[in-house]
Each structure stands twice: as structure tokens, then as C-alpha cells.
Design a protein around this motif. Structure first.
Motif, PDB file in Angstrom:
ATOM      1  N   UNK A  30       0.869  -1.184   0.000  1.00  0.00           N
ATOM      2  CA  UNK A  30       0.000   0.000   0.000  1.00  0.00           C
ATOM      3  C   UNK A  30       0.907   1.235   0.000  1.00  0.00           C
ATOM      4  N   UNK A  31       0.332   2.387  -0.323  1.00  0.00           N
ATOM      5  CA  UNK A  31       1.175   3.583  -0.439  1.00  0.00           C
ATOM      6  C   UNK A  31       1.946   3.859   0.850  1.00  0.00           C
ATOM      7  N   UNK A  96       0.562 -10.016  -9.526  1.00  0.00           N
ATOM      8  CA  UNK A  96      -0.178  -8.798  -9.176  1.00  0.00           C
ATOM      9  C   UNK A  96       0.656  -7.925  -8.238  1.00  0.00           C
ATOM     10  N   UNK A 100       2.029  -3.977  -8.819  1.00  0.00           N
ATOM     11  CA  UNK A 100       1.795  -2.855  -7.900  1.00  0.00           C
ATOM     12  C   UNK A 100       3.111  -2.145  -7.606  1.00  0.00           C
ATOM     13  N   UNK A 106      -3.105  -1.464 -14.759  1.00  0.00           N
ATOM     14  CA  UNK A 106      -3.972  -0.284 -14.819  1.00  0.00           C
ATOM     15  C   UNK A 106      -3.342   0.760 -13.904  1.00  0.00           C
ATOM     16  N   UNK A 114      -7.989   7.271 -19.997  1.00  0.00           N
ATOM     17  CA  UNK A 114      -9.425   7.067 -19.736  1.00  0.00           C
ATOM     18  C   UNK A 114     -10.107   8.407 -19.476  1.00  0.00           C
ATOM     19  N   UNK A 123     -12.999  13.492 -11.906  1.00  0.00           N
ATOM     20  CA  UNK A 123     -11.795  13.156 -11.138  1.00  0.00           C
ATOM     21  C   UNK A 123     -11.443  14.250 -10.123  1.00  0.00           C
ATOM     22  N   UNK A 126     -13.152  13.324  -7.079  1.00  0.00           N
ATOM     23  CA  UNK A 126     -12.503  12.142  -6.480  1.00  0.00           C
ATOM     24  C   UNK A 126     -11.253  12.585  -5.717  1.00  0.00           C
TER      25      UNK A 126
ATOM     26  N   UNK B  59      -4.303  -6.384  -9.080  1.00  0.00           N
ATOM     27  CA  UNK B  59      -3.369  -5.948  -8.035  1.00  0.00           C
ATOM     28  C   UNK B  59      -3.975  -4.835  -7.180  1.00  0.00           C
ATOM     29  N   UNK B  60      -3.323  -4.566  -6.046  1.00  0.00           N
ATOM     30  CA  UNK B  60      -3.769  -3.498  -5.135  1.00  0.00           C
ATOM     31  C   UNK B  60      -3.869  -2.160  -5.867  1.00  0.00           C
ATOM     32  N   UNK B  61      -2.830  -1.844  -6.637  1.00  0.00           N
ATOM     33  CA  UNK B  61      -2.821  -0.541  -7.301  1.00  0.00           C
ATOM     34  C   UNK B  61      -3.831  -0.500  -8.452  1.00  0.00           C
ATOM     35  N   UNK B  62      -4.020  -1.628  -9.141  1.00  0.00           N
ATOM     36  CA  UNK B  62      -5.027  -1.663 -10.208  1.00  0.00           C
ATOM     37  C   UNK B  62      -6.427  -1.478  -9.622  1.00  0.00           C
ATOM     38  N   UNK B  64      -7.125   0.190  -7.035  1.00  0.00           N
ATOM     39  CA  UNK B  64      -7.208   1.617  -6.695  1.00  0.00           C
ATOM     40  C   UNK B  64      -7.594   2.446  -7.928  1.00  0.00           C
ATOM     41  N   UNK B  65      -6.952   2.198  -9.054  1.00  0.00           N
ATOM     42  CA  UNK B  65      -7.257   2.989 -10.261  1.00  0.00           C
ATOM     43  C   UNK B  65      -8.647   2.657 -10.816  1.00  0.00           C
ATOM     44  N   UNK B  68     -11.000   4.555  -8.507  1.00  0.00           N
ATOM     45  CA  UNK B  68     -11.016   5.999  -8.789  1.00  0.00           C
ATOM     46  C   UNK B  68     -11.926   6.300  -9.995  1.00  0.00           C
ATOM     47  N   UNK B  69     -11.829   5.464 -11.011  1.00  0.00           N
ATOM     48  CA  UNK B  69     -12.660   5.706 -12.204  1.00  0.00           C
ATOM     49  C   UNK B  69     -14.137   5.455 -11.901  1.00  0.00           C
ATOM     50  N   UNK B  71     -15.521   5.794  -8.974  1.00  0.00           N
ATOM     51  CA  UNK B  71     -15.909   6.934  -8.132  1.00  0.00           C
ATOM     52  C   UNK B  71     -16.147   8.171  -9.005  1.00  0.00           C
ATOM     53  N   UNK B 107      -4.708   0.292  -0.445  1.00  0.00           N
ATOM     54  CA  UNK B 107      -3.657   1.014  -1.187  1.00  0.00           C
ATOM     55  C   UNK B 107      -3.663   2.529  -0.967  1.00  0.00           C
ATOM     56  N   UNK B 198      -9.822  -1.314 -19.528  1.00  0.00           N
ATOM     57  CA  UNK B 198     -10.049  -0.596 -18.266  1.00  0.00           C
ATOM     58  C   UNK B 198     -11.453   0.022 -18.264  1.00  0.00           C
ATOM     59  N   UNK B 202     -14.587  -0.731 -15.718  1.00  0.00           N
ATOM     60  CA  UNK B 202     -15.255   0.330 -14.944  1.00  0.00           C
ATOM     61  C   UNK B 202     -16.758   0.295 -15.209  1.00  0.00           C
TER      62      UNK B 202
END
Lengths: 156, 296
Positions: A30-31, A96, A100, A106, A114, A123, A126, B59-62, B64-65, B68-69, B71, B107, B198, B202
Motif C-alpha cells: 500500500x502507499x 499482481x 503494484x 492499470x 481514460x 476526477x 474524487x 493488483x492493489x494498485x489496479x 485503486x485505479x 477511482x474511475x 468513483x 492502497x 479498463x 469500470x
């Protein structure tokens, strides 16, 4: 002699395996996440671990890994082996977790494309939402005041 | 060869968590002894890193993205309510129940936003983005009820219900591109194909969240875990039932009534719930809840 050597190797491999079950290298996925003094989510934080940082750890026990610096929750890390080279590249068939860490899959680049094709997607709202957060200290105050689990016990 | 087999067998017996290290030890030894070739060793070492196949491999980061989309699409349909005190109060309750869930760390962290609509609804996007409508908040009577509503959304994210609605073909398409690519950033043609996959992913999530709703089993599972998380945080899980009972007496019209099983069915599934020990702090919770809701 040959049988003895095979038995030694067998034991060695098993021993390596057994010790690895409790002592693992964990990688933060995680970040950022807090390293805590005790294995409780509202225990005082002793440091912050960031994406990609690695730790030697024992556990997990009741959801927490124990490191030399403190405790990290299992939802923040992976105990799998991850390989990302110094340039941030991962090979074909990357896991995966490796994606990350490499910032691939993605990612922000895909999000930009996108967003360009979907101007209605808000966004900006967001980003405003994602800035909303409550500090550990404020959350502890909130829990204590409301008689909640996180505010009880010795989490000071 | 029998020695190598013995070592590999030991590695296999050593348990899943240590499989990786043990397998590498075994294949390293077997290769050094000339029992297997370099390519065979590499093949054995790679076999436990299977190619990604489905939503469980996002993945965790995927996540997240994608979140976000999703949302961003929800916020294109509903106007965010610009009430800092109210949003901050919900953020405190959200982080409290998320901290008691089985996914406290995520994430990009957990975040909540009130939506300015009279529709009665609550939604969550993958990656920890939670939404509650003004119409729903007007029907909530206590912080414990609010905590249960938010815990239900935390459970959807924690159990990855949104990601599971993504059609397998979209992921197959994306994973095929990713599986061949090793460079740090993508070429324009790859970005184009990835973005197409992607966008489809979404749409799949938004369609289930806003239009069709999750399956009944996912909703019941989210209720069960909401009760568990709320209780672990120190809230009374029976507040979920009191909230559902209130909804039961309302005429069904859109929003949550359209996308969720009936309140009566959810109540029947929940059964008996154990309250937390003691009743500490309920007066303080009632005071701050009333203060936060005053602006509605």
C-alpha cells in the motif's frame, strides 16, 4: 552414504521451510502504512512504512506481522517473493504484487487516457474526496469520547 | 536423481508460505549437481508464479485505479454535498469501522463522500471509496446505525464484490497485454488497448453498483460482515436491524430499494446479533451524531 546425504538434504529443506513459515520477508503493497508498537490498529505508531519497503518479520498472528521495529497489519503487505528490477521493470508473467510495486497494469498512464476519453468522469471530486482523512490522534480521541473499542484498554 | 526428488519432495512438504524459498533451494542444488538443466530450474521456479487469470489477480494498485474511475463516474451522476463538518464526521466513523475490518490497510486509504440527493442509497467503489446519500442520512437515527451502513460498504470493498463483477474477457484482454510487456511505460497502442479494457471493467462495476445491484448473496455477506466489523469497533450491530426495520416501513422507490434485497429479506438473513459488552459512550455518540446531522 548416499542415503545419509539425501536424508540430510531432506531435513535441511524441511527445516528451511519450517523456519520460513514464521520468519518471512514481507513487502509493503500500500502507499503507506503505520508500524505500531503493539498488534492493534490504534496502538501508537512508531514509524511509517511505504510502498515497496521490505522487512524481516514473524507471523502473521491474529493478522499482524512482527518486525524489529514494530507490528504491521497483514492487509498492508505480501509475504510472497517479489522481483522488480532497479529500473522498475517486471518481466512477462509478473504477479499482481510485482505490478503494484512497478506501478504497472492499470495505472496513472491508463487513468489519464481514460479521463481524456471520458470528460464527464469527475476526477476533481474524487481527488477532493481522497484528500479527506483523519489522523491517528484524532481517531483515538473520537474513539475514546464515544466509548469505542479503539479508545479502550492500553492504547495510549 | 532420487536425491533431487527427495529435496523437491521436502520442499513440497514444507508448506505454502515457504514453498518459494524451499523450491529455489531444491532447484539450485539439483542444477549444481547437473541433475536438471538451467531451463528446467527456471521453469520449476516460475511454476508457482502462475499467470494472472481473473478478478482475484487484480493488483492493489489496479484496484485503486479502477475504484477511482468508478468513483469519478458516480460523482458524474450525483453531486457531492459540500458540507465539510458532515463529511469529516462520516470519515471518522468510516475509518473506525474500516480499522476493525479484515482490510484496515488499503492502497490509497479509506474515503467517504456524502452525495447531494434525496435518493436513499449507499455505494462503494473498489479501492475504498464510499458514498452515502443525503436521503439515506435523513433516515439514520444514531451513530451506531451510521456505522453499520458504512461497515456494509466496507465489507463490499473488503470482500472485493465490485471487482468480481468485472467480466472475465476484459481481464483476459488486459492481462494478455501486460503479460508480454516488460518496459516501464506503455507504447501508445498498448495504452489504447489497456484503456479499452479498463473502461469496460469500470462500466461493469458501475452497472452493478448503480443499475442492477450486487447478487443477493453478496448483499447478505456484506450484512454479515458489517455486523461483525461494527461490533469489533464497539458499535451495536443490532443498529443495522433497527435501520432496516425503518426502511421496511417505507414505500420502495429507486436507489437502495432497487439494488438491494428487500429490508425484510435482509433482516431474516441477519438473525440474532450479539451486542457489544457494556454501553459506554452512547450519550457522547448521540450528542455528536445530532450535531453532525443538524445541517441536513
Amino acid at each position: 552414504m548416499r542415503k545419509t546425504k539425501a536424508a540430510v538434504l531432506l531435513l535441511l529443506a524441511a527445516a528451511l521451510g519450517a523456519s520460513a513459515a514464521v520468519a518471512a520477508t514481507i513487502t509493503v503493497l500500500v502507499r503507506e502504512t503505520r508500524i505500531r508498537r503493539r498488534p492493534q490498529f490504534y496502538a501508537p505508531a512508531v514509524a511509517t512504512a511505504r510502498l515497496g519497503e521490505k522487512f524481516d518479520a514473524e507471523g502473521p498472528e491474529n493478522g499482524w506481522y512482527k518486525t524489529a521495529r514494530g507490528y504491521i497489519h497483514e492487509s498492508a503487505v505480501t509475504a510472497k517473493r517479489v522481483r522488480v528490477d532497479s529500473a522498475g521493470s517486471v518481466g512477462g508473467g509478473a504477479s499482481a504484487e510485482e505490478l503494484t510495486l512497478a506501478g504497472k497494469g492499470f495505472n496513472a498512464q491508463v487513468e489519464s487516457a481514460y479521463a481524456a476519453g471520458h470528460p464527464n468522469a469527475d476526477y476533481r471530486a474524487v481527488d477532493a474526496m481522497a484528500r479527506r482523512t483523519v489522523s491517528d490522534a484524532e481517531l483515538l480521541r473520537f474513539a475514546r469520547e464515544g466509548g469505542l473499542a479503539a479508545g479502550r484498554g492500553e492504547d495510549r | 536423481m532420487r536425491r533431487a526428488a527427495a529435496v523437491l519432495l521436502a520442499a513440497a512438504l514444507a508448506g505454502c508460505a515457504s514453498m518459494d524459498a524451499a523450491m529455489r533451494t531444491a532447484t539450485g542444488y539439483a542444477q549444481s549437481q547437473g541433475l536438471i538443466s538451467e531451463s528446467q530450474a527456471e521453469s520449476l521456479n516460475k511454476s508457482e508464479t502462475a499467470l494472472r487469470r481473473g478478478s482475484q489477480d487484480i493488483s492493489e494498485s489496479e484496484e485503486y485505479y479502477i475504484g477511482r474511475a468508478v468513483a469519478a463516474q458516480i460523482l458524474a451522476r450525483y453531486r457531492p454535498l459540500d458540507d465539510r463538518d458532515l463529511n469529516d464526521y462520516l470519515q471518522e466513523v468510516l475509518q473506525t469501522v474500516a480499522g476493525a475490518s479484515d482490510r484496515p490497510a488499503i492502497y490509497g486509504g479509506w474515503h467517504v463522500q456524502v452525495l447531494d440527493t434525496e435518493e436513499v442509497n449507499a455505494m462503494s467503489a473498489p479501492g475504498g471509496f464510499v458514498f452515502v446519500t443525503k436521503g439515506l442520512l435523513e433516515r439514520v437515527r444514531s451513530e451506531d446505525e451510521l456505522a453499520c451502513v458504512l461497515a456494509h460498504e466496507v465489507a463490499h470493498v473488503s470482500k472485493k464484490h465490485g471487482l468480481k463483477t468485472i467480466k472475465a474477457a476484459r481481464l483476459t484482454q488486459a492481462f494478455a497485454i501486460l503479460g508480454r510487456e516488460a518496459a516501464k511505460s506503455y507504447a501508445p497502442e498498448q495504452v489504447s488497448r489497456l484503456t479499452e479494457a479498463f473502461g469496460g471493467a469500470v462500466d461493469d462495476v458501475v452497472d452493478d453498483l448503480v443499475v442492477k445491484g450486487y447478487s443477493r448473496s453478496k448483499e447478505y455477506e456484506a450484512d454479515r460482515f458489517a455486523a461483525e466489523y461494527a461490533r469489533a469497533a464497539g458499535y451495536d450491530p443490532n443498529a443495522l436491524k433497527s435501520f432496516l426495520k425503518r426502511l421496511e416501513s417505507e414505500p420502495a422507490r429507486g436507489g437502495l430499494f432497487k439494488t438491494h434485497p428487500s429490508p425484510a429479506a435482509r433482516l431474516a438473513e441477519l438473525g440474532r446479533l450479539e451486542p457489544p459488552p457494556g454501553d459506554v459512550g452512547s450519550a457522547a455518540r448521540a450528542r455528536r451524531f445530532a450535531a453532525a446531522m443538524r445541517s441536513l
